[in-house]
Motif scaffolding. Structure first.
Motif, short mmCIF file in Angstrom:
data_model
loop_
_atom_site.label_atom_id
_atom_site.label_comp_id
_atom_site.label_asym_id
_atom_site.label_seq_id
_atom_site.Cartn_x
_atom_site.Cartn_y
_atom_site.Cartn_z
N ARG A 155 -5.66 0.75 8.62
CA ARG A 155 -4.87 0.18 7.53
C ARG A 155 -5.83 -0.59 6.61
O ARG A 155 -6.62 -1.39 7.09
CB ARG A 155 -3.81 -0.75 8.11
N ARG A 193 4.78 -5.70 7.42
CA ARG A 193 6.15 -5.44 7.88
C ARG A 193 7.14 -5.45 6.72
O ARG A 193 8.10 -4.66 6.71
CB ARG A 193 6.58 -6.51 8.89
N ALA A 213 -0.78 6.78 6.27
CA ALA A 213 -0.60 6.46 7.69
C ALA A 213 -1.82 6.82 8.54
O ALA A 213 -1.88 6.47 9.71
CB ALA A 213 0.64 7.19 8.22
N ARG A 239 0.15 -9.68 8.46
CA ARG A 239 1.08 -8.88 9.28
C ARG A 239 2.49 -8.93 8.71
O ARG A 239 3.22 -7.95 8.75
CB ARG A 239 1.04 -9.38 10.73
N ASP A 251 -2.97 -4.57 13.27
CA ASP A 251 -1.60 -4.87 12.87
C ASP A 251 -0.69 -4.93 14.11
O ASP A 251 -1.18 -4.92 15.25
CB ASP A 251 -1.09 -3.86 11.84
N ASP A 252 0.60 -5.01 13.91
CA ASP A 252 1.54 -5.15 15.03
C ASP A 252 1.51 -3.96 15.98
O ASP A 252 1.91 -4.07 17.14
CB ASP A 252 2.97 -5.33 14.50
N ASP A 253 1.03 -2.83 15.49
CA ASP A 253 0.95 -1.62 16.31
C ASP A 253 -0.46 -1.36 16.81
O ASP A 253 -0.78 -0.23 17.22
CB ASP A 253 1.45 -0.41 15.50
N ASP A 254 -1.31 -2.37 16.76
CA ASP A 254 -2.71 -2.27 17.19
C ASP A 254 -3.54 -1.30 16.35
O ASP A 254 -4.57 -0.80 16.79
CB ASP A 254 -2.82 -1.88 18.67
N ARG A 255 -3.10 -1.05 15.13
CA ARG A 255 -3.88 -0.21 14.22
C ARG A 255 -4.94 -1.09 13.56
O ARG A 255 -4.63 -2.16 13.04
CB ARG A 255 -2.95 0.38 13.16
N SER A 309 -2.38 -1.34 1.96
CA SER A 309 -1.11 -1.88 2.46
C SER A 309 -0.82 -3.26 1.92
O SER A 309 0.29 -3.78 2.10
CB SER A 309 -1.14 -1.94 4.00
#
Length: 368
Positions: free
Chosen positions: A196, A335, A192, A331, A222-226, A270
């Motif tokens: 990623r 998920r 984490a 993405r 990614d979806d969390d702005d990572r 990932s």
């Protein structure tokens, strides 16, 4: 008695000792199948492990045949006196200069010659690409001579079968499969911390495919702005700032050691990606990356090309050449990674694993 034994055929497996072999077929017992691949003593290129030696191990375990690696030059010139019921040769592992003598001996002794190829070595475009990567003219000529002279030809994909059919050569498709003992069934939980990471591994013939991914990973989050970074293992010797490199440690180029190296690093990633540009050489390639990423516990994202047709029915994700398609697929992989890996692993272990007694087409090609 010792003069009648093969001094060069070795039972597969690292550290295996040479086994006594009769100079002529025994009236009882299973047939003797020789195989010719690059490397020796259980240390071979990845393609040999995947396509040949794993299957030979399973064949021997089934009791249907005895198997042994053969030195091609010594078998061709008769120094190795072992009579072989069949001999399987992968790619260019039989030197061109010894092929005529080997073919003559095979005809004289009734040895079935089986050629095994898993790439397009025949179309002009493919030969040009191989020449740029690693194959000199003699290596390419050895493959061509072997395939056109063999009693049976085994290929890895339907497209490759069609390529050979256009050359007037009949072949049988035996798809790539994994050796379950090399892999783990444990779930993978990506780290984490930090960006990623996404894995892309491959050989030098894939250097041009890497360019497809540059705009995909340019500023990707990614979806969390990572932030999302591509990490490359192999593929190219070049270093560019838009991707990271993970170097393979010395000694880990041996395929089982390479798999162990990848397994030790699975928490870094990932997903695994497999880009393919639109050309005939790539279209003949297999879905091996789907099998390997799946067995590593990584969701698969690959180009929507013939090589990966159908993997989306088993949890894989396919993307066209446009950036948005690739980003959307990645993405989704982030998920839904665990669920997609579960589906893919169930399929691969049930339908694409090397097990004793399986793959009747391969055994039929060997004549057993």
């Amino acid at each position: 008695m010792s003069s009648l034994r093969s001094r060069v055929a070795r039972l597969i497996g690292r550290g295996a000792r040479p086994a006594p072999m009769p100079a002529r077929p025994s009236p009882v017992g299973p047939p003797l199948v020789g195989f010719v691949v690059h490397g020796a003593g259980g240390v071979h290129p990845a393609s040999a492990h995947i396509r040949v030696t794993g299957r030979m191990s399973a064949l021997a375990a089934s009791g249907a045949a005895r198997v042994a690696q053969v030195d091609p030059v010594r078998w061709a010139d008769g120094t190795d006196t072992a009579h072989l019921d069949a001999i399987l040769v992968q790619r260019d592992a039989f030197p061109l200069t010894s092929l005529d003598a080997a073919l003559a001996r095979a005809r004289a002794e009734g040895t079935r010659i089986v050629a095994e190829v898993d790439d397009d070595f025949f179309s002009r475009e493919a030969r040009d690409r191989l020449a740029q990567a690693e194959y000199d003219p003699q290596r390419l000529a050895a493959v061509d001579r072997l395939v056109r002279s063999a009693d049976a030809v085994v290929v890895s994909t339907d497209v490759l079968r069609e390529v050979l059919a256009a050359e007037g050569v009949r072949s049988v498709v035996v798809r790539n499969a994994v050796q379950p003992g090399l892999w783990s069934a444990d779930p993978v939980q990506p780290d984490a911390d930090g960006p990623r990471r996404v894995l892309y591994m491959g050989t030098a013939t894939h250097g041009g495919d890497l360019d497809l991914l540059r705009p995909v990973f340019d500023g990707l989050v990614d979806d969390d702005d990572r932030p999302v970074r591509l990490e490359v293992v192999g593929v190219t010797a070049d270093d560019h700032g838009w991707y990271d490199r993970l170097e393979v440690p010395p000694g880990a180029t041996h395929y089982p050691d390479f798999v162990a190296f990848l397994r030790a690093n699975t928490r870094r990633w990932s997903a695994g990606v497999a880009p393919l540009t639109d050309n005939r050489f790539n279209d003949a390639k297999s879905d091996l990356k789907f099998l390997e990423y799946t067995m590593l516990g990584l969701p698969f994202v690959g180009s929507d090309r013939p090589s990966y047709a159908g993997v989306d029915a088993h949890g894989g994700l396919l993307a066209g050449d446009d950036v948005d398609a690739w980003r959307g697929a990645l993405r989704t992989a982030f998920r839904e990674g665990a669920q997609r890996v579960d589906r893919a692993r169930a399929h691969v272990t049930a339908a694409r694993a090397v097990v004793p007694g399986a793959e009747p087409e391969w055994r039929a090609a060997l004549g057993i």
